[in-house]
Structure formats: C-alpha cells, structure tokens
Design an enzyme around this catalytic site. Structure first.
Site, PDB file in Angstrom:
ATOM      1  N   ASP A  37      27.948   5.219  40.303  1.00 45.75           N
ATOM      2  CA  ASP A  37      26.848   6.024  40.948  1.00 45.75           C
ATOM      3  C   ASP A  37      27.654   7.122  41.501  1.00 45.75           C
ATOM      4  O   ASP A  37      26.764   8.128  41.681  1.00 45.75           O
ATOM      5  CB  ASP A  37      26.576   5.272  42.437  1.00 45.75           C
ATOM      6  CG  ASP A  37      25.390   4.325  42.130  1.00 45.75           C
ATOM      7  OD1 ASP A  37      24.928   3.936  41.156  1.00 45.75           O
ATOM      8  OD2 ASP A  37      24.839   3.694  43.194  1.00 45.75           O
ATOM      9  N   TYR A  52      12.997 -12.241  42.959  1.00 47.46           N
ATOM     10  CA  TYR A  52      14.003 -13.171  42.096  1.00 47.46           C
ATOM     11  C   TYR A  52      14.687 -14.045  42.882  1.00 47.46           C
ATOM     12  O   TYR A  52      15.063 -13.549  44.193  1.00 47.46           O
ATOM     13  CB  TYR A  52      14.700 -12.293  40.998  1.00 47.46           C
ATOM     14  CG  TYR A  52      15.562 -11.243  41.772  1.00 47.46           C
ATOM     15  CD1 TYR A  52      16.923 -11.460  41.845  1.00 47.46           C
ATOM     16  CD2 TYR A  52      15.173 -10.059  41.496  1.00 47.46           C
ATOM     17  CE1 TYR A  52      17.897 -10.484  42.255  1.00 47.46           C
ATOM     18  CE2 TYR A  52      16.113  -8.918  41.919  1.00 47.46           C
ATOM     19  CZ  TYR A  52      17.403  -9.175  42.266  1.00 47.46           C
ATOM     20  OH  TYR A  52      18.175  -8.132  42.695  1.00 47.46           O
ATOM     21  N   ARG A  76      24.691  -9.939  45.927  1.00 51.97           N
ATOM     22  CA  ARG A  76      25.623  -9.060  46.023  1.00 51.97           C
ATOM     23  C   ARG A  76      27.143  -9.524  46.581  1.00 51.97           C
ATOM     24  O   ARG A  76      28.106  -9.241  45.996  1.00 51.97           O
ATOM     25  CB  ARG A  76      25.430  -7.911  46.572  1.00 51.97           C
ATOM     26  CG  ARG A  76      24.411  -6.836  45.772  1.00 51.97           C
ATOM     27  CD  ARG A  76      23.741  -5.484  46.669  1.00 51.97           C
ATOM     28  NE  ARG A  76      22.702  -4.984  45.692  1.00 51.97           N
ATOM     29  CZ  ARG A  76      23.072  -3.944  45.247  1.00 51.97           C
ATOM     30  NH1 ARG A  76      24.593  -3.387  44.825  1.00 51.97           N
ATOM     31  NH2 ARG A  76      22.395  -3.406  44.478  1.00 51.97           N
ATOM     32  N   GLU A 124      39.680   2.035  49.520  1.00 49.52           N
ATOM     33  CA  GLU A 124      38.072   1.925  50.036  1.00 49.52           C
ATOM     34  C   GLU A 124      37.942   2.305  51.272  1.00 49.52           C
ATOM     35  O   GLU A 124      38.712   1.926  52.475  1.00 49.52           O
ATOM     36  CB  GLU A 124      37.947   0.086  50.059  1.00 49.52           C
ATOM     37  CG  GLU A 124      36.639  -0.332  50.612  1.00 49.52           C
ATOM     38  CD  GLU A 124      35.352   0.533  50.148  1.00 49.52           C
ATOM     39  OE1 GLU A 124      35.119   0.474  49.037  1.00 49.52           O
ATOM     40  OE2 GLU A 124      34.815   0.868  51.134  1.00 49.52           O
TER      41      GLU A 124
HETATM   42  C1  LIG Z   1      17.324  -1.782  45.841  1.00 48.74           C
HETATM   43  C2  LIG Z   1      18.613  -1.775  44.918  1.00 48.74           C
HETATM   44  C3  LIG Z   1      18.389  -2.574  43.811  1.00 48.74           C
HETATM   45  C4  LIG Z   1      19.444  -2.235  42.612  1.00 48.74           C
HETATM   46  N1  LIG Z   1      19.294  -3.379  42.049  1.00 48.74           N
HETATM   47  C5  LIG Z   1      20.397  -3.356  40.936  1.00 48.74           C
HETATM   48  C6  LIG Z   1      20.346  -4.350  39.994  1.00 48.74           C
HETATM   49  O1  LIG Z   1      19.605  -5.206  39.770  1.00 48.74           O
HETATM   50  N2  LIG Z   1      21.282  -4.358  38.821  1.00 48.74           N
HETATM   51  C7  LIG Z   1      22.128  -3.361  38.638  1.00 48.74           C
HETATM   52  O2  LIG Z   1      22.814  -3.336  37.856  1.00 48.74           O
HETATM   53  N3  LIG Z   1      22.152  -2.315  39.571  1.00 48.74           N
HETATM   54  C8  LIG Z   1      21.255  -2.245  40.907  1.00 48.74           C
HETATM   55  N4  LIG Z   1      21.341  -1.465  41.738  1.00 48.74           N
HETATM   56  C9  LIG Z   1      22.220  -0.187  41.490  1.00 48.74           C
HETATM   57  C10 LIG Z   1      23.727  -0.841  42.166  1.00 48.74           C
HETATM   58  O3  LIG Z   1      23.534  -1.130  43.358  1.00 48.74           O
HETATM   59  C11 LIG Z   1      24.560   0.534  42.049  1.00 48.74           C
HETATM   60  O4  LIG Z   1      24.387   1.164  40.827  1.00 48.74           O
HETATM   61  C12 LIG Z   1      25.834  -0.126  41.975  1.00 48.74           C
HETATM   62  O5  LIG Z   1      26.145  -0.511  43.389  1.00 48.74           O
HETATM   63  C13 LIG Z   1      26.976   1.128  41.949  1.00 48.74           C
HETATM   64  O6  LIG Z   1      28.183   0.668  42.051  1.00 48.74           O
HETATM   65  P1  LIG Z   1      29.347   1.710  42.459  1.00 48.74           P
HETATM   66  O7  LIG Z   1      30.781   0.830  42.579  1.00 48.74           O
HETATM   67  O8  LIG Z   1      29.355   2.716  41.515  1.00 48.74           O
HETATM   68  O9  LIG Z   1      28.957   2.312  43.786  1.00 48.74           O
HETATM   69  P2  LIG Z   1      28.838   1.882  45.346  1.00 48.74           P
HETATM   70  O10 LIG Z   1      28.299   0.404  44.978  1.00 48.74           O
HETATM   71  O11 LIG Z   1      28.142   2.660  46.169  1.00 48.74           O
HETATM   72  O12 LIG Z   1      30.373   1.646  45.675  1.00 48.74           O
HETATM   73  C14 LIG Z   1      31.186   2.614  46.222  1.00 48.74           C
HETATM   74  C15 LIG Z   1      32.082   2.146  46.904  1.00 48.74           C
HETATM   75  O13 LIG Z   1      32.876   3.343  47.591  1.00 48.74           O
HETATM   76  C16 LIG Z   1      33.303   3.406  48.940  1.00 48.74           C
HETATM   77  N5  LIG Z   1      33.398   4.732  49.279  1.00 48.74           N
HETATM   78  C17 LIG Z   1      32.732   5.735  49.440  1.00 48.74           C
HETATM   79  N6  LIG Z   1      33.196   6.897  49.694  1.00 48.74           N
HETATM   80  C18 LIG Z   1      34.394   6.619  49.682  1.00 48.74           C
HETATM   81  C19 LIG Z   1      35.660   7.477  49.833  1.00 48.74           C
HETATM   82  N7  LIG Z   1      35.477   8.832  50.102  1.00 48.74           N
HETATM   83  N8  LIG Z   1      36.830   6.950  49.720  1.00 48.74           N
HETATM   84  C20 LIG Z   1      36.909   5.559  49.212  1.00 48.74           C
HETATM   85  N9  LIG Z   1      35.986   4.825  49.340  1.00 48.74           N
HETATM   86  C21 LIG Z   1      34.700   5.282  49.383  1.00 48.74           C
HETATM   87  C22 LIG Z   1      31.903   2.485  49.527  1.00 48.74           C
HETATM   88  O14 LIG Z   1      32.404   2.013  50.766  1.00 48.74           O
HETATM   89  C23 LIG Z   1      31.786   1.676  48.497  1.00 48.74           C
HETATM   90  O15 LIG Z   1      32.518   0.405  48.599  1.00 48.74           O
HETATM   91  C24 LIG Z   1      20.317  -1.260  42.680  1.00 48.74           C
HETATM   92  C25 LIG Z   1      20.490  -0.521  43.783  1.00 48.74           C
HETATM   93  C26 LIG Z   1      19.370  -0.424  44.696  1.00 48.74           C
HETATM   94  C27 LIG Z   1      19.403   0.395  45.799  1.00 48.74           C
END
Ligand SMILES: Cc1cc2nc3c(=O)[nH]c(=O)nc-3n(C[C@H](O)[C@H](O)[C@H](O)COP(=O)(O)OP(=O)(O)OC[C@H]3O[C@@H](n4cnc5c(N)ncnc54)[C@H](O)[C@@H]3O)c2cc1C
Length: 397
Positions: free
Chosen positions: A291, A213, A104, A30
């Site tokens: 993402d 919500y 979250r 991380e």
């Molecule tokens: C306003 C808003 C509301 C949302 N509401 C919802 C909802 O109600 N329900 C839902 O399912 N989704 C929702 N989402 C979407 C959801 O937040 C994301 O899709 C989700 O967080 C993606 O998770 P992830 O683990 O893929 O990426 P992230 O949550 O972006 O996590 C990525 C992680 O990788 C780390 N990182 C980054 N670069 C590096 C690197 N080079 N090396 C090591 N670590 C790194 C970051 O620090 C982070 O901890 C919402 C998004 C927004 C913006």
C-alpha cells in the site's frame, strides 16, 4: 547484505520472509506498539497463496483459513444471483493453489510466527520511521525516538501514509474516494443455520454494496458494507460506528443481510482513500512495497495479495542482482508497476459495476454476466486468469 523494512503489515512481514530466504539479514521497524491486525477478514487468491505455500506456510494457513466454494454476485435487495464462479477444488485445479478466506489477525499471527522462527527477534515495535538519508552504499533510517539504524537497502512497507514514500517523493496526500466502509464480524453460532452460503458474495445496489464471507474455519462471518457517502472522512480500522446508521445505510436490503447486520455487536466505519498509480517507487537503495506505493480500493480483494507478490519479486531481483542493489530495486519496480497499476484501476471499475443505479445500465452490465454464468458456467473463471495465474515465483529480471 542487510535490509531495513519499515512496517510489519502483510507486506513487511512477507518481505522479511522472502529476503531471509535468499540470505539477506532483515530488521523490521513497526510504528505501533504491537504487531497484529484488526478483526476483519481478508481474501487470499491463488496468486498469493502460491507464494505463501512456497514460503512454507501451507499447514499454518490451512489450520485457520476457510475454503470458500464460490464467488457470487447478487442483487442486494432481491438477493437474485447474477453469477456464480466456483472456487474450492475448481480453483485449486485451475491454478494449482487454493483460495483462502482468513481473519486478518490469524494471517498476521501466521506471518509473525514464521518471521520469528526464520529470522529471530527482528521485528521492533514502537519504532516509527520518520526520515531517511540515502548514501551510495546504503540508507540511514531515522526513527521517531531520535535513534537511527543503517541498512544496505530500505523497503518502505509502511502503508498508504508511508513516511518512506513521503521522504522519497514529498508529501502527497491520498485522496478520499467519496466512499466509506462498514465492517463487522459475527460468530456463526449467533446466526440462523445456513444463513450465509459457503461462498464470498458481493451484494450490489445503487451507490453501495456489501461483501460477506466466512473466516476462521467458518466460525465467523465477515462483512464489509461500502456506501457512497461524503459525511465521514475519518480513516482507521478502529473507529466505532453506530449500528442504527449501518442499518439505515442498508435499509430494505435482503433479509439475510438485515439478520447479519442486526447481529453485529460493534460495527466499525472508516473512510476509503486511495492514490493514482505512482510513476516511480525506487530511488537508489530505497524502494516501496504494498500500500505504500499502490494503495487500492478493496473491490478486487487484491491489495494484500499484491504486497505478497511484490515481496517475492523484490527478493528474486535482489538475488539475481546482488552486486548492484540499486539496479535490483529498479528491476523490481519495472516488473511490478504495470501489474499493480492495472489492479488499482480494475478495483475502481469493479466499484462502478457494483454501484450502478440506472436500471438500463444495470441490465446492460449484469445481463451478459448472468447469461454467461448460466449458459457457459465452465468459462466463468477465465476472466480471472490474468490475475490468479500470475506466477511470481517464476518472474525474472
Ligand atoms: C475493507 C478492506 C478489505 C480488504 N480486503 C482485501 C482482501 O480481501 N484481499 C487483499 O489482498 N487485500 C484486501 N485489502 C487490502 C489490504 O488490506 C491492504 O492492501 C494490505 O493490508 C496492505 O498491506 P501493507 O503491508 O502494504 O500495508 P498495511 O497493512 O497498511 O501495513 C503497514 C504497516 O506499517 C506500519 N507503519 C505505518 N507507518 C509506519 C512508519 N512510519 N514506520 C514504521 N511502521 C509504520 C503500520 O502500523 C502497519 O503495521 C482490503 C482493504 C480494505 C480496506
């Protein structure tokens, strides 16, 4: 087999649990100096809670989540209810699993605790991935501090700016969507009693919408306000915004929303970015998840849930094809690409629906939804079936 996972967000932590479940050793890298997440809410629909419960998290989630009774579309200014879809017990009966609203930070806490319990101290903070070298039998991962680590596979769960994706496919910047999002949390006790119904509400208006919500057992109200604006392109969850600007963006909206926004002590604002669906996620023994490969607008509340689905399907493919990890990653990509691309596109469609400004377009779009909600209320859940009834646990390569 050992998997290196880049990123300890929702996707990375769930992937760690899913891979550990099938006997794969995990190391989670991380970038930031702590795990955990910002003060905002997230909705978890049954297609995600099915997996989280299967991973043994039902008790921990039920202790921190809020169970919404419905989802409503309302007009932002008048507050008129366009539609109501029941959630609560109805969703549990229909899909077998609940719909949660959760802070979250609480979700991260539940996932981090579970990873620690199942796998030990495998999450390394201050460990940003900056590059990788692929070999026939594994991946060498390069960290920002100059050190390296090795894995049989690498899973890039490092979010929309994924360094793993850039290493695999070259740097392509995400696009600014022309929209910014406000967010805030208000203690329920600071608000007039019953100001907000126990439902998730999308309040729709010209070029903007608000989602409200409850989270944390109903102790906090979460709101997100999205506005089409091009004068703010800073990304990041922790950019403080100005309350006067927030109130100006929603001037004339329903009095309940005005009361809620007035009560927000520190609103945050950030620009919304996304990408076109990628054609490919995996290359040899490295792949992407969440993402990192399918960032989406939040208008279907599915980005995090898609990352959870990805994680489970990835583990199933690796279990079924353990003799050929590269083939397993290719199978995972094949199984997940079209579903996640469909949700990415659906989120854009929802944005257009929520933001309609032309009165005729509004009547044409909202009229049939309002009629259906009143004439055949029992059928209003059916359009969500393709999304919520997806059973990642039974997907096979
Ligand atoms: C306003 C808003 C509301 C949302 N509401 C919802 C909802 O109600 N329900 C839902 O399912 N989704 C929702 N989402 C979407 C959801 O937040 C994301 O899709 C989700 O967080 C993606 O998770 P992830 O683990 O893929 O990426 P992230 O949550 O972006 O996590 C990525 C992680 O990788 C780390 N990182 C980054 N670069 C590096 C690197 N080079 N090396 C090591 N670590 C790194 C970051 O620090 C982070 O901890 C919402 C998004 C927004 C913006």
């Amino acid at each position: 087999m050992k998997a290196v996972i880049a990123g300890a967000g929702i996707g990375g932590l769930t992937a760690a649990l899913c891979l550990n479940r099938i006997g794969i050793e995990v190391e989670v890298l991380e970038r930031s100096d702590q795990t955990g997440d910002v003060g905002a809410g997230i909705q978890l629909s049954p297609n995600g809670t099915r997996i989280l419960h299967h991973l043994g998290l039902e008790q921990a989630l039920s202790e921190v989540a809020f169970l919404p009774q419905g989802v409503e579309l309302r007009l932002g200014k008048s507050g008129w209810t366009v539609s109501h879809i029941p959630l609560g017990e109805t969703v549990r009966t229909r899909y077998g699993f609940p719909y949660y609203h959760i802070h979250r930070g609480d979700l991260h806490g539940v996932l981090s605790d579970a990873v620690k319990k199942a796998c030990g101290d495998v999450v390394h903070t201050s460990s940003g991935v900056v590059g990788l070298m692929r070999h026939d039998d594994g991946v060498t991962v390069e960290l920002a501090d100059g050190t390296q680590t090795e894995g049989d596979i690498l899973v890039g769960c490092d979010g929309i700016h994924s360094a793993v994706r850039a290493s695999l496919q070259g740097e392509i910047k995400p696009r600014f969507t022309g929209m910014v999002a406000w967010r805030g949390l208000v203690p329920t006790n600071d608000l007039p009693e019953n100001l907000m119904k126990p439902v998730v509400t999308s309040w729709m208006g010209a070029g903007r919408h608000v989602v409200t919500y409850y989270v944390r057992r109903g102790e906090l109200v979460n709101f997100v306000g999205v506005v089409e604006r091009s004068d703010w392109t800073k990304e990041g969850w922790n950019e403080p915004g100005n309350k006067e600007d927030l109130l100006r963006d929603f001037a004339g909206w329903h009095p309940s929303l005005q009361t809620l926004m007035e009560a927000v002590e520190n609103p945050f604002i950030w620009a919304l970015f996304d990408r076109e669906p990628l054609a490919k996620w995996s290359d040899g023994r490295a792949t992407l998840l969440g993402d990192a490969c399918h960032p989406m607008l939040p208008f279907m509340a599915q980005g995090g849930v898609m990352a959870i689905e990805d994680a489970y399907v990835l583990s199933t493919c690796l279990e079924a094809q353990k003799e050929d990890p590269a083939q397993a990653l290719a199978s995972y990509e094949n199984l997940r690409l079209s579903r996640t691309a469909g949700v990415q596109k659906g989120a854009w469609r929802n944005g257009r629906l929520f933001h309609l400004s032309n009165p005729i377009a509004r009547l044409t779009a909202y009229g049939p939804i309002a009629l259906a909600s009143r004439l055949v209320p029992g059928k209003t859940s059916a359009p969500q079936d393709w999304l919520y009834s997806y059973d990642a646990l039974s997907v096979r390569p």
